[in-house]
Structures are given as C-alpha cells and as structure tokens.
Design a protein around this motif. Structure first.
Motif, PDB file in Angstrom:
ATOM      1  N   CYS A  37       1.024  -0.979   0.052  1.00 20.65           N
ATOM      2  CA  CYS A  37       0.221  -0.275   0.135  1.00 20.65           C
ATOM      3  C   CYS A  37       0.630   1.277  -0.051  1.00 20.65           C
ATOM      4  O   CYS A  37       1.639   1.486   0.479  1.00 20.65           O
ATOM      5  CB  CYS A  37      -0.619  -0.408   0.980  1.00 20.65           C
ATOM      6  SG  CYS A  37      -1.796   1.068   1.462  1.00 20.65           S
ATOM      7  N   LYS A  79      -3.982   4.051   4.457  1.00 16.78           N
ATOM      8  CA  LYS A  79      -4.205   2.582   4.374  1.00 16.78           C
ATOM      9  C   LYS A  79      -5.229   1.774   3.912  1.00 16.78           C
ATOM     10  O   LYS A  79      -7.053   2.401   4.696  1.00 16.78           O
ATOM     11  CB  LYS A  79      -3.337   1.670   5.562  1.00 16.78           C
ATOM     12  CG  LYS A  79      -2.289   2.245   5.243  1.00 16.78           C
ATOM     13  CD  LYS A  79      -1.341   2.580   3.819  1.00 16.78           C
ATOM     14  CE  LYS A  79      -0.036   2.490   4.361  1.00 16.78           C
ATOM     15  NZ  LYS A  79       1.129   3.297   3.408  1.00 16.78           N
ATOM     16  N   ALA A 125      -7.349   5.245  -0.441  1.00 18.05           N
ATOM     17  CA  ALA A 125      -5.949   4.310  -0.391  1.00 18.05           C
ATOM     18  C   ALA A 125      -5.989   3.286  -1.416  1.00 18.05           C
ATOM     19  O   ALA A 125      -6.963   2.840  -2.169  1.00 18.05           O
ATOM     20  CB  ALA A 125      -6.693   3.722   1.018  1.00 18.05           C
TER      21      ALA A 125
END
Length: 545
Positions: A415, A420, A534
């Motif tokens: 990521c 996140k 994200a």
C-alpha cells in the motif's frame, strides 16, 4: 479390391463386449478361421468357438510375460502383404505366411489404469499396449485388402455387410474402419505422452528434475476431442458450429473437476454457441468465491455479482446491480439453488434467463423451473478448482496458457499511499478484485457492499472504462435508494496516468486495488494522496481479452 472375402480373422480384445456373438457369427455363417490370444481365446473357447491359439499359428510361444506374442512375421506378413503384388504373395508362400483378412483388436486399458491415483509408474508402463496398436496399424495400412475392427460398436455393421455381399466387406467400409483405427491409435499414443509429461517431476530421475532446460510446456501437444453435439449455428446464423469435449485421456489438459461441458442439462432447449461462451465465463467467475455467490453475466461480462450469507440473497443483490442488463443473461451460482432463488428470479423479478448453472438444485426449484421449459438448466455436480490450462485457436495454430487462477495473499500486497485501507475496505477490495478478473479488459469494477454495481468493460482506454463503471455505480445507487459514493474500485491492470484516479475520486471511490507497475505509478499515488484514497498494489495483472 472392392469386395474382399473374410476367410481368416485374428481376434484379441480387452473390451469383450459382444465379441462372442460376433465371432460365433463369423464362424457359423461364413466359416471364418479364428486365431486368438490369451484371455480372448479362453472366453471364445468357453463359449464353444473353435479357436487357433496364436502360439500354435506362429509356432512361437508367448514370452516375456506376454510382452511378445503377436509381434511375428506370420502375423504382420499376413496383414501387410499386398494381395495384388505377385512378389509379396510369392514371399508369403515361401515363408509359409497365410493371409489374415480381418483383425479385431482393442487396446489395453491404459487410461483406466492411470486413472487410479495409487497406480505406480511401473504398473502404468506395463499397461502400454504394443502388439495391439501394431496389429491395428498393419491392418489399417493394408485396408485395400484387410478389414480392421477397433470398436465393438462396429461389429453389426461388419456382419450386415458380409451378409449382403456373401461374406465380403466393401472398400467403403474398410476405409471407414481404417480412419477409425488411426484416430484410436493417435488418441492412445497422445494419452500416454500426456501422462508421461504429467509424471515428469515425480517419476523421472532427480538430475532431470533439476535440469534448467526442462520445458514448462510440452514441445509437442496431443489433443483428442469427442463431439458432444452439433449446434444450430455459431455466433451468427451463417456459421456452422459444434461442441466437443476433451476425451477422458486428455481431461486434465483443459477440463476442471466439474466442467461446463459435461454438466447435466436438466431441462431446456439445446445450448447455443453463445450460450456456451457466456455460461463458461459465468461458471468460471462464480468459482472464484468460497462463500455463497451469484454472478449474472451478459455478453461475456458480469453485469451483476454479489456474495452474501446465502445464495438467494447473493442473487437478489446481483440482480439489483443492473436489472436491465440482466434480461436475457446467464445466472451462475456456487451453491445449490433453492426454490426461493427461483421464485425471486422468475416470479418477483420476471427475469428472462437463457441459462442457469449451479452445482445442484432442490427438487422444489426444479419443479418451479419446469414452468419455463425453454430455460436451460445445467447441474455440474460440484464446484471444484479451475482447469490447469486453457486453449484458444488462432489462424494457423493454437495458444495455450495456464488458467489465471493464481492464489493471492493480501499479506503480500503493498500500500504505497498515505492512507491505508480499513479492514472493511480491504474485504471490499478483495471482492472487487475477484470480480474484475471476469470483466473484459480494459476492466474497471466498482463495488459497494460486496456487490459489483458498476462495470467498465473492454474500452480502448482505461479512463473511459473508469467513467463508465462509475456512472453505472451511481445509477445503481439511485435505483436501490442508497447513498452514492463510498465505492471500492478494482482495475485489471495498472493506471498509465493519474486521470484514472481523478475520475474515480470525482465519483466517490475511496479505495482502489490494482497491479501497479506503471512508470507513472508515482503520479497515481500522488493523486490518491490528494483525494484521500487508499490504494493497494497486488503485483499481479488479470487481463481478460
């Protein structure tokens, strides 16, 4: 030679279906001398048929545990000698070789032997027939004079022809049987080659296992297909078409444990060419999910997809994704279909369905579907894993690749964005990622609540796919009376430019999953950070052309 009399026959069969009645008729009606081997000779003798044992005919005993019994000049000379060639006939007379006019042979059951998971390599090798294929090939090569029967289904045809011609066979019949022999031996040899290739890693010496040049795919590939049915037409009425299945010996090549071709059709009209294509795409996609899932597919793309606690709820949510596109589509479920699902589809939604495919159906569901006699209902018997390979024909050849069934662990994903995904977002992304595999590339899939509410398939550029998917997602939310936005998005390949992210952000996408790997990934990451999105990189692409 047009019509050739049958005076001497050699009979050696593994499949003894009908052989006693056939050989009795040869002997009783036409006075044919019968030579036979081993177990076949015993069966015939017990039935009262007069038999010349092969060792008596050749003057040479069976040896080496039966590996050598028919590989003898008196057998193959009697099969291969050209009756119209004086020198051949003179040599045959010089060496005491009589002519053999009919060969009845079918082969050791290699396929049945290796189907046993406990079979050893040595056992399998012992079930490779040598004498049988040799006799078949010799007889078939000389089809001008010799009749060869490799399939018990042809016994009656041979006898009918002999009765009509006074004990002869016609050249037309012998040519047909000749072709059948070479189809049979080609399939048999290819089955052995494919089995050996599958055993390469586990049975070959260790030094070969570690060889750097060991091929990932075979240099030569044998494929044997059996026609299942002729279809009314192909993709369009002017095209002829048929459906074939992989023969049992080749099932591992391109068939799964519960394949579409082989599913039981419980009711309905025959499937069309396009039905098969769509049903295949739907069935392969719904098997991506472990929990109860439903996919509604139209023209090779999933217009509705959802998972839920039960398969009826999954269907309801999949239908709600795009009811308009669901008309005339395919329903695929990975659980037994209950009456409630059928009731919802046909009574409440009034959905017109071309095909429904599932592992099984309750009796009540089957009874309800019978009210739609044209509905094609397929029961596969299970779900199981995907096939290992898929093949596609192209002009002048065939493409082969491993099926895109890579097992992906989210723990291996990365990521790169500041934000996140939450655990709930990650679950949603994994759902979207699986459905996206079933969408034609360039593919964008937008989901909410683990339902594929927006799909952008097959556009020449990914921005158009993203825009189309978002517009459909917004329409679905309006239709379902839920708030727009809060979407998850999956892309089957990387974003080449940041404009994809900007479009998605404008329509309320909060999390994205994609392979990554573009030289402009930094631009997409920057765009995600600007919009508070994200983004997850999987490292795997899932094109579906």
């Amino acid at each position: 030679m047009a019509d050739t009399p049958i005076k001497r026959a050699l009979v050696s069969v593994t499949d003894k279906t009908g052989v006693v009645d056939f050989v009795k008729a040869l002997e009783d009606e036409f006075g044919v001398e019968v030579i036979s081997t081993g177990g076949t000779a015993r069966v015939l003798e017990e039935a009262g048929v007069r038999v010349v044992p092969i060792e008596q005919y050749t003057g040479f005993p069976e040896m080496m545990d039966g590996r050598v019994k028919t590989l003898h000049p008196k057998v193959h000379g009697g099969l291969l000698a050209r009756r119209d060639n004086p020198s051949h006939m003179a040599e045959a007379a010089e060496h005491g070789i009589g002519m053999i006019d009919l060969v009845v042979v079918n082969l050791y059951e290699f396929e049945k032997t290796v189907a046993n998971p406990e079979v050893t390599f040595d056992d399998a090798i012992e079930h490779i027939d040598i004498g049988g294929p040799s006799m078949l090939r010799s007889a078939a090569k000389n089809a001008d004079s010799v009749t060869v029967v490799s399939d018990p289904d042809d016994y009656d045809e041979v006898l009918d022809t002999m009765r009509a011609t006074g004990g002869c066979t016609t050249l037309e019949l012998r040519r047909y049987l000749q072709l059948k022999v070479y189809e049979t031996t080609a399939c048999y040899d290819a089955a052995i080659a494919n089995w050996l290739a599958d055993r390469y890693d586990e049975d070959f010496p260790e030094e070969l296992e570690d060889a750097e040049d060991a091929p990932a795919t075979p240099d030569e590939l044998g494929v044997y297909l059996e026609k299942v049915d002729d279809l009314r037409y192909g993709e369009n009425p002017q095209q002829t078409a048929a459906v074939y299945r992989f023969a049992d010996d080749f099932a591992e090549l391109g068939s799964s444990e519960y394949p579409l071709v082989g599913a039981e059709q419980l009711q309905g009209k025959p499937l069309s060419y396009n039905n098969y294509l769509d049903a295949d795409a739907a069935w392969n996609l719904v098997r991506e999910f472990d929990g109860p899932a439903c996919v509604i597919l139209k023209h090779q793309n999933p217009c509705g997809s959802a998972v839920a606690d039960d398969v009826t709820t999954a269907y309801d949510r999949a239908f709600a994704c795009d009811p308009k596109s669901a008309f005339g589509g395919i329903i695929a479920c990975n659980r037994e279909v209950p009456f409630e699902l059928v009731e919802h589809a046909f009574d409440e939604n009034g959905q017109f369905v071309e095909v429904i495919i599932a592992p099984s159906y309750t009796p009540e569901a089957i009874e309800r579907m019978a009210k739609r006699p044209n509905l094609r209902v397929l029961a596969t018997g299970g779900v199981g894993a995907h096939a290992e390979y898929e093949l596609r024909s192209i002009d002048g050849g065939v493409l082969l690749q491993n099926v895109d069934s890579v097992s992906e662990d989210p723990a291996t994903f990365t990521c790169p964005t500041e934000r996140k995904p939450t655990p709930e977002e990650m679950d949603e992304l994994m759902f979207a990622w699986r459905v996206c595999k079933g969408v034609k590339s360039n593919a964008i899939l937008v989901s909410k609540g683990k339902a594929g509410i927006g799909m952008g398939p097959g556009q020449p550029n990914r921005v158009d796919s993203a825009l189309l998917a978002c517009e459909r997602a917004d329409e679905a939310c309006e239709r379902m009376g839920v708030e727009k936005g809060g979407y998850a998005c999956a892309s089957d390949a990387f974003f080449p430019f940041r404009d994809n992210v900007d479009v998605l952000a404008e329509h309320g996408v909060t999390c994205i999953i994609q392979p990554g790997g573009s030289k402009r990934d930094d631009e997409s990451i920057e765009a995600c950070n600007e919009h508070g999105i994200a983004m997850v990189f999987t490292g795997n692409r899932h094109f579906r052309h």
